[in-house]
Design a protein around this motif. Sequence first.
Motif, PDB file in Angstrom:
ATOM      1  N   GLU A 106      45.620 -13.771-115.679  1.00  0.00           N
ATOM      2  CA  GLU A 106      46.425 -13.610-116.901  1.00  0.00           C
ATOM      3  C   GLU A 106      46.004 -12.384-117.715  1.00  0.00           C
ATOM      4  O   GLU A 106      46.844 -11.726-118.333  1.00  0.00           O
ATOM      5  N   GLU A 107      44.717 -12.031-117.680  1.00  0.00           N
ATOM      6  CA  GLU A 107      44.260 -10.816-118.370  1.00  0.00           C
ATOM      7  C   GLU A 107      44.822  -9.563-117.689  1.00  0.00           C
ATOM      8  O   GLU A 107      45.244  -8.629-118.357  1.00  0.00           O
ATOM      9  N   LEU A 108      44.828  -9.551-116.360  1.00  0.00           N
ATOM     10  CA  LEU A 108      45.414  -8.431-115.623  1.00  0.00           C
ATOM     11  C   LEU A 108      46.905  -8.328-115.912  1.00  0.00           C
ATOM     12  O   LEU A 108      47.415  -7.238-116.204  1.00  0.00           O
ATOM     13  N   PHE A 109      47.615  -9.445-115.864  1.00  0.00           N
ATOM     14  CA  PHE A 109      49.063  -9.429-116.107  1.00  0.00           C
ATOM     15  C   PHE A 109      49.373  -8.916-117.509  1.00  0.00           C
ATOM     16  O   PHE A 109      50.313  -8.147-117.706  1.00  0.00           O
ATOM     17  N   ALA A 137      49.753 -18.488-120.547  1.00  0.00           N
ATOM     18  CA  ALA A 137      49.516 -17.071-120.854  1.00  0.00           C
ATOM     19  C   ALA A 137      49.956 -16.199-119.673  1.00  0.00           C
ATOM     20  O   ALA A 137      50.539 -15.124-119.866  1.00  0.00           O
ATOM     21  N   ALA A 138      49.691 -16.664-118.453  1.00  0.00           N
ATOM     22  CA  ALA A 138      50.115 -15.918-117.268  1.00  0.00           C
ATOM     23  C   ALA A 138      51.634 -15.832-117.205  1.00  0.00           C
ATOM     24  O   ALA A 138      52.195 -14.762-116.947  1.00  0.00           O
ATOM     25  N   ARG A 139      52.322 -16.935-117.474  1.00  0.00           N
ATOM     26  CA  ARG A 139      53.793 -16.932-117.455  1.00  0.00           C
ATOM     27  C   ARG A 139      54.364 -15.991-118.510  1.00  0.00           C
ATOM     28  O   ARG A 139      55.333 -15.284-118.252  1.00  0.00           O
ATOM     29  N   GLU A 140      53.776 -16.005-119.694  1.00  0.00           N
ATOM     30  CA  GLU A 140      54.257 -15.118-120.760  1.00  0.00           C
ATOM     31  C   GLU A 140      54.072 -13.657-120.378  1.00  0.00           C
ATOM     32  O   GLU A 140      54.936 -12.829-120.643  1.00  0.00           O
ATOM     33  N   ALA A 141      52.948 -13.335-119.752  1.00  0.00           N
ATOM     34  CA  ALA A 141      52.696 -11.953-119.354  1.00  0.00           C
ATOM     35  C   ALA A 141      53.613 -11.531-118.201  1.00  0.00           C
ATOM     36  O   ALA A 141      54.030 -10.379-118.131  1.00  0.00           O
ATOM     37  N   LEU A 142      53.947 -12.457-117.314  1.00  0.00           N
ATOM     38  CA  LEU A 142      54.811 -12.137-116.176  1.00  0.00           C
ATOM     39  C   LEU A 142      56.287 -12.025-116.565  1.00  0.00           C
ATOM     40  O   LEU A 142      57.066 -11.419-115.842  1.00  0.00           O
ATOM     41  N   ILE A 158      51.274 -12.478-102.001  1.00  0.00           N
ATOM     42  CA  ILE A 158      51.859 -13.392-102.980  1.00  0.00           C
ATOM     43  C   ILE A 158      52.688 -12.566-103.958  1.00  0.00           C
ATOM     44  O   ILE A 158      52.191 -11.576-104.512  1.00  0.00           O
ATOM     45  N   SER A 159      53.914 -12.986-104.197  1.00  0.00           N
ATOM     46  CA  SER A 159      54.763 -12.258-105.145  1.00  0.00           C
ATOM     47  C   SER A 159      54.481 -12.730-106.565  1.00  0.00           C
ATOM     48  O   SER A 159      53.941 -13.817-106.788  1.00  0.00           O
ATOM     49  N   GLY A 160      54.879 -11.911-107.523  1.00  0.00           N
ATOM     50  CA  GLY A 160      54.749 -12.296-108.920  1.00  0.00           C
ATOM     51  C   GLY A 160      55.568 -13.516-109.245  1.00  0.00           C
ATOM     52  O   GLY A 160      55.171 -14.349-110.068  1.00  0.00           O
ATOM     53  N   THR A 161      56.716 -13.675-108.589  1.00  0.00           N
ATOM     54  CA  THR A 161      57.565 -14.844-108.807  1.00  0.00           C
ATOM     55  C   THR A 161      56.849 -16.114-108.335  1.00  0.00           C
ATOM     56  O   THR A 161      56.916 -17.157-108.999  1.00  0.00           O
ATOM     57  N   GLN A 162      56.143 -16.028-107.210  1.00  0.00           N
ATOM     58  CA  GLN A 162      55.373 -17.185-106.732  1.00  0.00           C
ATOM     59  C   GLN A 162      54.279 -17.546-107.726  1.00  0.00           C
ATOM     60  O   GLN A 162      54.010 -18.711-107.962  1.00  0.00           O
ATOM     61  N   MET A 163      53.631 -16.516-108.311  1.00  0.00           N
ATOM     62  CA  MET A 163      52.594 -16.768-109.318  1.00  0.00           C
ATOM     63  C   MET A 163      53.216 -17.405-110.557  1.00  0.00           C
ATOM     64  O   MET A 163      52.643 -18.301-111.168  1.00  0.00           O
ATOM     65  N   TYR A 164      54.415 -16.952-110.931  1.00  0.00           N
ATOM     66  CA  TYR A 164      55.115 -17.459-112.108  1.00  0.00           C
ATOM     67  C   TYR A 164      55.493 -18.927-111.914  1.00  0.00           C
ATOM     68  O   TYR A 164      55.322 -19.741-112.813  1.00  0.00           O
TER      69      TYR A 164
END
Length: 166
Positions: A106-109, A137-142, A158-164
């Motif tokens: 989440e800090e990187l995103f 926090a990760a979802r908000e950053a993505l 892994i795609s950003g959508t998969q992380m989201y």
Amino acid sequence: MTLTQLDTLQIAKRVDAILHVPGNYRGGNLEMTIVIDTSLQKEEFREAVAGVVGALKRSNEVFRNVRLNLVLWGTQMSANVVPMAVLMTEGAFAEYTCSPCQKCYEELFDYLKKFHARSKVILVFAAKDNEIRDRQAAREALSPFLKSKLLIITGQIISGTQMYLG
């Protein structure tokens, strides 16, 4: 992190799909970002990065003239603009030092959203032990755009959508 030739071709195809997301890339000079996790040894990622860059250059004419931001993700972030071809040689990582530490995505995103939002493609070469501690926090950053521009390469892709969604 060892990528086979098939892996690098798969990444090139997924990058092409990212470029074709509606509203993402409309032509002209492409800006992209490559993130290197400083927990990785130089030997672990150098060949993988060179293989992916080579596959991208072979797959699409767009990658002949790219503004490439190279971000080193450690306890602090550092970014430089480098020629894409330099990533295929030792030059880009001559002064690289490995500094293993536990990091959270989440800090990187959040950093990428603030400083690299103009990039149309973001590739993250990361160690397997990084995690998401705060899913919200990760979802908000993505959101809204980063998730569709991001690929995380840890041996698996892994795609950003998969992380989201994950």
